[in-house]
Motif scaffolding. Structure first.
Motif, PDB file in Angstrom:
ATOM      1  N   ARG B 900       0.851  -1.203   0.000  1.00  0.00           N
ATOM      2  CA  ARG B 900       0.000   0.000   0.000  1.00  0.00           C
ATOM      3  C   ARG B 900       0.880   1.244   0.000  1.00  0.00           C
ATOM      4  O   ARG B 900       1.782   1.365   0.835  1.00  0.00           O
ATOM      5  N   LEU B 901       0.600   2.134  -0.930  1.00  0.00           N
ATOM      6  CA  LEU B 901       1.377   3.367  -1.020  1.00  0.00           C
ATOM      7  C   LEU B 901       1.098   4.241   0.210  1.00  0.00           C
ATOM      8  O   LEU B 901      -0.048   4.451   0.587  1.00  0.00           O
ATOM      9  N   LEU B 902       2.165   4.727   0.833  1.00  0.00           N
ATOM     10  CA  LEU B 902       2.017   5.558   2.032  1.00  0.00           C
ATOM     11  C   LEU B 902       2.049   7.042   1.703  1.00  0.00           C
ATOM     12  O   LEU B 902       1.535   7.863   2.449  1.00  0.00           O
ATOM     13  N   THR B 903       2.660   7.367   0.585  1.00  0.00           N
ATOM     14  CA  THR B 903       2.849   8.777   0.237  1.00  0.00           C
ATOM     15  C   THR B 903       1.780   9.176  -0.777  1.00  0.00           C
ATOM     16  O   THR B 903       2.030   9.207  -1.977  1.00  0.00           O
ATOM     17  N   THR B 904       0.587   9.459  -0.292  1.00  0.00           N
ATOM     18  CA  THR B 904      -0.537   9.707  -1.187  1.00  0.00           C
ATOM     19  C   THR B 904      -0.980  11.163  -1.167  1.00  0.00           C
ATOM     20  O   THR B 904      -2.046  11.481  -1.666  1.00  0.00           O
ATOM     21  N   ARG B 905      -0.183  12.022  -0.592  1.00  0.00           N
ATOM     22  CA  ARG B 905      -0.497  13.451  -0.648  1.00  0.00           C
ATOM     23  C   ARG B 905       0.804  14.232  -0.691  1.00  0.00           C
ATOM     24  O   ARG B 905       1.852  13.751  -0.253  1.00  0.00           O
ATOM     25  N   PHE B 906       0.706  15.448  -1.275  1.00  0.00           N
ATOM     26  CA  PHE B 906       1.861  16.336  -1.200  1.00  0.00           C
ATOM     27  C   PHE B 906       2.131  16.577   0.272  1.00  0.00           C
ATOM     28  O   PHE B 906       1.223  16.651   1.090  1.00  0.00           O
ATOM     29  N   GLY B 907       3.358  16.741   0.595  1.00  0.00           N
ATOM     30  CA  GLY B 907       3.700  16.831   2.009  1.00  0.00           C
ATOM     31  C   GLY B 907       4.367  15.530   2.392  1.00  0.00           C
ATOM     32  O   GLY B 907       5.542  15.511   2.728  1.00  0.00           O
ATOM     33  N   ASP B 908       3.610  14.441   2.280  1.00  0.00           N
ATOM     34  CA  ASP B 908       4.250  13.137   2.490  1.00  0.00           C
ATOM     35  C   ASP B 908       5.164  12.823   1.304  1.00  0.00           C
ATOM     36  O   ASP B 908       6.273  12.335   1.467  1.00  0.00           O
ATOM     37  N   TYR B 909       4.641  13.091   0.088  1.00  0.00           N
ATOM     38  CA  TYR B 909       5.494  13.013  -1.093  1.00  0.00           C
ATOM     39  C   TYR B 909       6.024  14.434  -1.309  1.00  0.00           C
ATOM     40  O   TYR B 909       5.312  15.308  -1.789  1.00  0.00           O
ATOM     41  N   ARG B 910       7.250  14.651  -0.899  1.00  0.00           N
ATOM     42  CA  ARG B 910       7.750  16.015  -0.796  1.00  0.00           C
ATOM     43  C   ARG B 910       8.342  16.509  -2.114  1.00  0.00           C
ATOM     44  O   ARG B 910       9.286  15.923  -2.607  1.00  0.00           O
ATOM     45  N   ILE B 911       7.782  17.557  -2.684  1.00  0.00           N
ATOM     46  CA  ILE B 911       8.450  18.212  -3.795  1.00  0.00           C
ATOM     47  C   ILE B 911       8.858  19.609  -3.339  1.00  0.00           C
ATOM     48  O   ILE B 911       8.212  20.201  -2.480  1.00  0.00           O
ATOM     49  N   PHE B 912       9.948  20.103  -3.887  1.00  0.00           N
ATOM     50  CA  PHE B 912      10.505  21.370  -3.431  1.00  0.00           C
ATOM     51  C   PHE B 912       9.509  22.514  -3.632  1.00  0.00           C
ATOM     52  O   PHE B 912       8.868  22.616  -4.675  1.00  0.00           O
ATOM     53  N   ALA B 913       9.408  23.372  -2.639  1.00  0.00           N
ATOM     54  CA  ALA B 913       8.581  24.573  -2.713  1.00  0.00           C
ATOM     55  C   ALA B 913       9.492  25.784  -2.904  1.00  0.00           C
ATOM     56  O   ALA B 913      10.716  25.694  -2.772  1.00  0.00           O
ATOM     57  N   ALA B 914       8.860  26.925  -3.202  1.00  0.00           N
ATOM     58  CA  ALA B 914       9.630  28.109  -3.610  1.00  0.00           C
ATOM     59  C   ALA B 914      10.615  28.569  -2.533  1.00  0.00           C
ATOM     60  O   ALA B 914      11.695  29.062  -2.848  1.00  0.00           O
ATOM     61  N   HIS B 915      10.221  28.412  -1.259  1.00  0.00           N
ATOM     62  CA  HIS B 915      11.037  29.009  -0.201  1.00  0.00           C
ATOM     63  C   HIS B 915      12.151  28.087   0.283  1.00  0.00           C
ATOM     64  O   HIS B 915      12.853  28.424   1.231  1.00  0.00           O
ATOM     65  N   GLU B 916      12.322  26.940  -0.350  1.00  0.00           N
ATOM     66  CA  GLU B 916      13.390  26.049   0.103  1.00  0.00           C
ATOM     67  C   GLU B 916      14.324  25.661  -1.035  1.00  0.00           C
ATOM     68  O   GLU B 916      15.155  24.764  -0.878  1.00  0.00           O
ATOM     69  N   MET B 917      14.171  26.308  -2.183  1.00  0.00           N
ATOM     70  CA  MET B 917      15.040  25.982  -3.312  1.00  0.00           C
ATOM     71  C   MET B 917      16.433  26.565  -3.093  1.00  0.00           C
ATOM     72  O   MET B 917      16.589  27.665  -2.570  1.00  0.00           O
ATOM     73  N   PRO B 918      17.437  25.808  -3.505  1.00  0.00           N
ATOM     74  CA  PRO B 918      18.771  26.404  -3.511  1.00  0.00           C
ATOM     75  C   PRO B 918      18.873  27.414  -4.644  1.00  0.00           C
ATOM     76  O   PRO B 918      17.957  27.535  -5.467  1.00  0.00           O
ATOM     77  N   GLU B 919      19.977  28.108  -4.680  1.00  0.00           N
ATOM     78  CA  GLU B 919      20.228  28.995  -5.821  1.00  0.00           C
ATOM     79  C   GLU B 919      20.362  28.143  -7.078  1.00  0.00           C
ATOM     80  O   GLU B 919      21.035  27.121  -7.083  1.00  0.00           O
ATOM     81  N   VAL B 920      19.659  28.557  -8.117  1.00  0.00           N
ATOM     82  CA  VAL B 920      19.641  27.795  -9.364  1.00  0.00           C
ATOM     83  C   VAL B 920      20.265  28.652 -10.457  1.00  0.00           C
ATOM     84  O   VAL B 920      19.903  29.819 -10.617  1.00  0.00           O
ATOM     85  N   GLN B 921      21.192  28.099 -11.178  1.00  0.00           N
ATOM     86  CA  GLN B 921      21.769  28.847 -12.295  1.00  0.00           C
ATOM     87  C   GLN B 921      21.839  27.984 -13.541  1.00  0.00           C
ATOM     88  O   GLN B 921      22.265  26.824 -13.497  1.00  0.00           O
ATOM     89  N   VAL B 922      21.390  28.556 -14.630  1.00  0.00           N
ATOM     90  CA  VAL B 922      21.388  27.858 -15.914  1.00  0.00           C
ATOM     91  C   VAL B 922      22.262  28.618 -16.886  1.00  0.00           C
ATOM     92  O   VAL B 922      22.203  29.849 -16.958  1.00  0.00           O
ATOM     93  N   ILE B 923      23.080  27.889 -17.590  1.00  0.00           N
ATOM     94  CA  ILE B 923      23.912  28.493 -18.639  1.00  0.00           C
ATOM     95  C   ILE B 923      23.629  27.730 -19.931  1.00  0.00           C
ATOM     96  O   ILE B 923      23.729  26.501 -19.965  1.00  0.00           O
ATOM     97  N   LEU B 924      23.239  28.459 -20.939  1.00  0.00           N
ATOM     98  CA  LEU B 924      23.048  27.816 -22.239  1.00  0.00           C
ATOM     99  C   LEU B 924      24.327  27.984 -23.047  1.00  0.00           C
ATOM    100  O   LEU B 924      24.742  29.097 -23.336  1.00  0.00           O
TER     101      LEU B 924
END
Lengths: 260, 993
Positions: B900-924
């Motif tokens: 039985r899947l235990l992570t059936t809601r956001f929060g339990d299945y954690r995806i990054f939110a805006a206030h916890e992202m590291p600095e992100v840099q992209v170079i093309l």
């Protein structure tokens, strides 16, 4: 889904609220953040408390009184929450969740939900919070007593105020803002040091044995805490939680200036 | 009951039910900007302003709003009105991708700026913290919020720097950069600005790109669909209303493995408001594979719309169509199912053992390799001679890596509406990446000829592969056929977690032969892929794992050997990266392990072996659906990617002991990690895209494409390609995508193919139209030939300086002489699969007492060929890295012992939110790919590939501890640190024990 829910009421007075809550299948409703998500299928009537004047945050001589309908966002910004103790509370309220959650969730709802993990509950426990319970016979109970045995309707949370001392709070999560796996809060005040933790039992609780052992030093407190038997889940095993309790205990005690 | 409220300034009275959620009432009343993404208040797509405060409406009863004031994005700009400055900022900064969460983000920004006109970046991030976004990595939304703040303060807005491009520093191109040696001279190509205007760095090595004078290609034009997305105009599947709509609901299995002895639907059917209940008893038994892939769909065909057996917790049992979602839900509870519970197996190695439970024991499934051993298929490939390769080696390495199951989690769940139109054709409006595959695959399941099915793709709220499936369209279609009524079937978030698709877990065992100097002599890759209960993408994802694991580095002897295995877990499917993130975690961890063991610089070791321009990719000839010819690398900016990435992350600090120890925090260790990524661009010889272009009599063009924009911006990119060829601004290109009745065929949005394949088809069709335009223009201009004519500025220009407008050409062609429609279509399928390259860098701080890895910064330098739209290209990388971070650190589908899947809601299945992202840099780092349209290749999937390995390598760099399993959760890291400690001091450990 709340299949049996057929009545929404919004009482204007406490008496009316209490009367409605005595009806079978009734449940109080505050911010709703847990109510709808949990969707208890047995609820027939919600008694929305929003019309009650329970939102104020006020300082009275010797006391800080936090209305149970104050939102976590209001707590996080409240100027009345001053000094190190206020800072501990405000930080805990801010860390309780993202802004959507803080804007809706109320202090009373958070206490009533008796979550296994909550840095705000831990801060309240560490600061010696009491609850004003409304009912036929209004009473004041210690927060930890309520968490063991909930009863009544929470009108307000009271704290001795101002409190001189130092506090510390540490948490471990999978990401910086994740629900903590383990968290510990300490408050070293005039009447001693109180410790509270989440993620190490069924509910956020005082670490009574560790508090007692503290007289013998920090490591004695850590050893005493190691006797706890935390539950394990996908966030962290019992073994990990037990070990982290010790690590975080040392850190919060260091933050409070408690020396070995 | 009646409630009175103020909505967007208007006082209203609404009749609501006591248990209705505010979200549902708002949508019922026409506020379609308020989106459903979950039921627990955690995704924030449904957030509005309640008395000025951002609040999720899925956890509020409508009745709670009685007496309050609500504001939604609809109030900011009515149809036909200009955008609000916040909306404009979201458009201008490229902050909108799928747009599903954009209205909530805009309202979050409004709430912020009302109380704080000059927010810091941290405050902007906190304001967006309640709105989860899976597309953008929050980089551009945060920028939009800060830019909107400036605008609202009345300040002049600086132009947005999407990286105007600058020439590479001397010595970078063609030459060898500083290599692994420490250097203080590592300077980023473009220093980061004040955060308010500088978005990304671009390195354009080939001055030809600008010399050609391109007008549209290479510009960060706003998204074609930005207006409707930022205004919240009804555009998504769930926003389209149908009269007489019924609501579908699925009953799913509570058991991981069971046979259905009997099913009694009478009580459910008798419930008033229920119109149909479908099960295996009244739906035809037709085997299929749900993966949205080209004809003929790869076997096994081991799925049925409904079966007499369930194979995972969440597997289909029955479905109901009813007047309301609530009645449908009640009906499900009335269906009586008698299960014979069977032993289940979750471990893929156990599943292959004799006596293991047989997941597929039905005799009539098609194309299972060995059902008794739960073997879906076996994949192998060989280049060179393994014995020779290992004999030539000075060192042998054998390592095992394990990767886990994660989910795509687009914020829009799966949703489909089906109905009979007036011609009694079945219309299917669906959130899909593969509309043409859906029509072809659906037809046999519902017993209709394909010509009686029309599949329409509206705006899609993200897909990331999970919508490269025909996941629920058949159920909805069966319900419409059973009832004659329109039916909507929309997953809840819990259903999305339990009963959709995910990334394949794998066990990857590498054996490598290496010479003293680090040259690879043999690479032997053994993979066990767990495809859960159904085969779907099992063959092809695992094939890609082999292809990607054995292509980045030259090596004379390479072998891939893979078993794809059934278990009683929810079936994984396509997830952005498609086997490559798994392979890269193993390969790029292994390369660091080899370097460490041999005492070589980890980048120098890679450089010695990685493929360069002109090198063949022999595994490409064996592994892949389009296998056959051996591709060759025609363009590569990898060297430059590494140099740029090193500079951006501050790679020299890796060699600075003072930096590596955090001052005052003896339990913290800092480290830097790298991974090299190489991906593919489309499936050669198989993926096909087509386009048709029509000149309208005002000089504008209709561009019809089968390509499926699922939020990535492909409509915009394809319009820019058309505009470039046709010499018009892209606002003159009216694009319409993906409707099986109206647009040409396209395989769909997957395999990083749209810009390259569909883009080439668009380019070809436009070139054909250009030729037709030239003929008419020559006639008007009385020229003998079309030679030397060119298009530009909505005109046809003759060499002698005369010109004629496109409008006049169009009017002439349709009204004046030799009347005809200027129009063309073209298709493209590529023999090539040009690899994009990237260098992924991360900076971490590891808490050695708790195992917590704090990611400080994440950098990716990507060679995607020419970026047709740098804003959308960098947006792909930013959002992709958010998902890749989750893969490496925190996202995990967790199960109990019963499956039985235990992570059936956001929060339990954690995806990054805006206030916890590291600095992100992209170079093309742009190169010119000779085979691509205007030099483009792919960018969509490569951002998923490197982060997990780079994190594991950074953890090693920081602590000396190697973890070969992801995610790198605090506990896993702590256990590894503790085990390493025990190895270092065995005596103390035994004393302690």
């Amino acid at each position: 889904m709340l299949p049996k829910l057929t009545r929404y009421t919004r009482p204007e007075s406490l008496e009316e609220a209490l009367k409605l809550l005595r009806e079978p299948g009734s449940a109080p409703l505050a911010g709703g953040t847990q109510f709808l998500a949990a969707a208890n299928p047995d609820i027939e009537q919600v008694v929305d408390l929003q019309a009650l004047d329970w939102r104020r945050i006020e300082v009275a001589p010797g006391w800080l009184r936090l209305g149970s309908l104050a939102t976590l966002a209001e707590l996080a910004q409240a100027e009345a929450l001053s000094g190190p103790a206020g800072g501990l509370l405000r930080q805990a309220a801010r860390r309780a969740g993202p802004n959507t959650f803080r804007n809706a969730a109320t202090l009373g709802g958070l206490v009533g939900a008796r979550l296994p993990v909550s840095e705000l509950l831990a801060a309240l426990l560490a600061l010696g919070a009491e609850l004003e319970l409304a009912g036929e016979a209004p009473e004041t109970v210690a927060l930890d007593a309520y968490l063991d045995e909930p009863r009544g309707l929470i009108a307000a949370v009271r704290l001795p105020w101002p409190q001189a001392g130092a506090g510390g709070a540490h948490a471990i999560g999978r990401t910086p803002a994740d629900t903590p796996i383990v968290h510990v809060t300490a408050w070293a005040g005039a009447d001693g040091t109180r410790l509270a933790a989440g993620g190490v039992g069924a509910r956020v609780a005082r670490l009574a044995r560790a508090e007692q052992a503290l007289a013998q030093g920090v490591e004695a407190a850590v050893s005493a805490a190691a006797a706890l038997e935390p539950p394990g889940d996908f966030r962290g095993s019992a073994e990990y939680r037990r070990a982290m309790l010790g690590v975080l205990l040392r850190r919060v005690l260091r933050d409070c200036g408690v020396k070995d | 009951m009646d409630i009175q409220l103020t909505l967007n300034g208007e006082r209203l009275t609404w009749a609501v039910g006591p248990r209705e959620r505010l979200l549902d009432v708002l949508r019922r009343e026409g506020c379609f900007s308020v989106k459903h993404g979950c039921e627990t208040g955690e995704c924030g797509a449904c957030a509005v302003l309640l008395d000025g405060q951002l609040a999720a409406t899925c956890t509020l009863l409508a009745a709670q709003a009685d007496g309050h004031a609500l504001e939604t994005v609809e109030a900011l700009s009515r149809p036909g009105q200009p955008l609000h400055v916040i909306q404009q900022a979201y458009v201008d900064t490229g902050a909108i991708q799928c747009g599903y969460c954009t209205p909530a983000m805009v309202m979050a920004t409004l709430a912020l700026l009302r109380r704080n006109p000059d927010p810091s970046e941290a405050e902007a991030r906190d304001a967006l913290s309640g709105v989860l976004c899976r597309c953008t990595g929050y980089v551009k939304p945060v920028l939009a919020a800060l830019r909107a703040a400036r605008a609202m303060r009345g300040e002049a807005l600086p132009p947005i720097d999407f990286g105007q491009g600058h020439e590479a520093p001397p010595g970078l191109f063609g030459g060898r950069p500083g290599g692994g040696a420490p250097s203080q001279a590592d300077e980023p190509a473009t220093p980061r600005g004040d955060g308010a205007s500088t978005l990304l760095a671009r390195v354009i090595p080939d001055l030809l790109i600008r010399a050609e004078g391109r007008k549209s290609v290479g510009q960060s034009e706003p998204k074609k669909d930005a207006l409707k997305l930022v205004k919240g105009t009804p555009s998504f599947t769930a926003d389209m209303e149908q009269r007489g709509l019924l609501h579908g609901k699925l009953l799913t299995s509570p058991h991981a493995h069971a046979r259905i002895r009997h099913i009694d639907t009478r009580a459910a059917e008798a419930l008033p408001g229920v119109h149909a209940v479908i099960t295996y008893r009244n739906v035809p038994r037709v085997f299929y594979a749900s993966g949205g892939q080209s004809y003929p769909n790869p076997q096994p065909w081991d799925q049925l719309s409904f079966d007499t057996k369930v194979r995972y917790v969440g597997d289909r049992v029955a479905a109901v169509a009813a007047e309301t979602p609530e009645i449908a839900q009640r009906a499900l509870a009335l269906i009586e199912v008698d299960y014979e519970v069977l032993p289940a197996v979750f471990d893929p190695e156990a599943a292959m053992q004799p006596g293991a439970p047989m997941v597929h024991d039905e005799p009539d499934a098609i194309g299972i390799l060995d059902a008794r051993r739960n073997l879906v298929c076996h994949i192998d490939a060989l280049v060179g001679d393994m014995a020779e390769g290992f004999a030539a080696a000075d060192h042998l390495f054998a390592r095992e890596y394990r990767v886990h199951q994660v989910q795509q989690t687009p914020i829009e769940p799966h949703v489909v509406t089906t109905w009979w139109d007036g011609d009694e054709r079945l219309n299917v409006l669906t959130a899909t990446q593969v509309p043409f595959h859906v029509r072809r695959m659906l037809a046999p399941l519902v017993g209709l000829p394909a010509r009686r099915i029309r599949v329409i793709k509206p705006r899609i709220g993200g897909g990331f592969g999970v919508k490269q499936e025909m996941l629920i369209e058949d159920v909805c279609a069966h319900l419409t056929i059973a009832t004659g009524r329109p039916v909507k079937l929309e997953y809840t978030r819990e259903e999305e977690f339990r009963s959709s698709r995910s990334r394949h877990p794998q066990i990857i065992r590498y054996r490598a032969g290496v010479k003293n100097d680090g040259t690879l002599t043999a690479l032997d890759m053994r993979v066990i892929g767990n495809t859960g209960a159904y085969g779907t993408h099992g063959l092809t994802v695992q094939t890609c794992t082999g292809l990607r694991g054995l292509s980045t580095y030259n090596c004379p002897s390479r072998r891939f050997d893979c078993d794809v295995v059934y278990t009683n877990l929810p079936a994984p499917g396509a997830y952005r990266g498609y086997g490559a993130p798994q392979a890269h975690f193993a390969t790029e961890s292994l390369m660091d392990e080899i370097a460490a063991e041999l005492g070589l610089d980890n980048l120098e070791l890679r450089r010695r072996n990685w493929v360069k321009i002109g090198d063949a990719l022999p595994m490409g000839g064996q592994l892949g659906e389009g296998a056959g010819a051996i591709p060759t690398v025609l363009s590569s900016g990898l060297e430059q990617c590494v140099a740029q990435g090193m500079a951006a992350i501050g790679w020299h600090r890796k060699f600075d002991p003072a930096w590596r120890a955090a001052p005052g925090q003896p339990h913290k260790r800092r480290g830097l990690g790298v991974a090299i990524c190489m991906h593919g661009t489309a499936i050669p010889g198989l993926d096909m895209g087509a386009a048709s272009v029509k000149l309208n009599d005002d000089g504008s063009f209709n561009l019809l494409v089968g390509a499926t924009d699922l939020g990535t911006g492909s409509d915009t990119v394809l319009s820019q390609i058309a505009a470039e060829v046709l010499g018009v601004p892209s606002e003159d290109v009216l694009i319409y995508s993906s409707d099986t009745d109206l647009t040409p065929f396209d395989t769909g949005a997957y395999a990083s193919s749209t810009t390259y394949i569909s883009g080439t088809a668009v380019k070809k069709a436009c070139e054909e139209v250009r030729g037709q335009i030239f003929k008419v223009a020559a006639e008007i201009l009385k020229l003998d030939s079309t030679e030397g004519l060119r298009l530009g500025g909505r005109q046809v220009w003759a060499p002698d300086g005369q010109s004629v407008s496109l409008e006049r050409v169009a009017l002439h062609a349709t009204h004046v002489h030799n009347q005809h429609q200027i129009m063309a279509s073209a298709s493209y399928v590529s023999p090539e699969c040009p690899p994009p390259f990237a260098a992924q860098f991360v900076e971490v701080e590891v808490d050695t007492e708790t195992g917590v890895i704090e990611v400080k910064k994440i950098v990716m330098a990507v060679d995607c060929g020419v970026a047709v739209n740098p804003a959308t290209a960098s947006g792909q990388v930013e959002g992709g890295m958010l998902q890749a971070l989750g893969y490496g650190l925190c996202e995990e589908m967790a199960y109990d012992d019963e499956g039985r899947l235990l992570t059936t809601r956001f929060g339990d299945y954690r995806i990054f939110a805006a206030h916890e992202m590291p600095e992100v840099q992209v170079i093309l780092v742009e190169t010119e790919e000779p085979s691509g349209p205007f030099g483009a290749k792919a960018v969509a999937e490569i951002p998923l590939d490197g982060a997990a390995a780079a994190l594991a390598n950074a953890l090693y760099d920081a602590t000396g501890v190697r973890v070969r399993q992801i995610p790198l959760t605090p506990e896993r890291v702590w256990q590894a640190l503790r085990a390493a400690e025990a190895r270092r001091s065995p005596v103390e450990e035994s004393e302690a024990a």
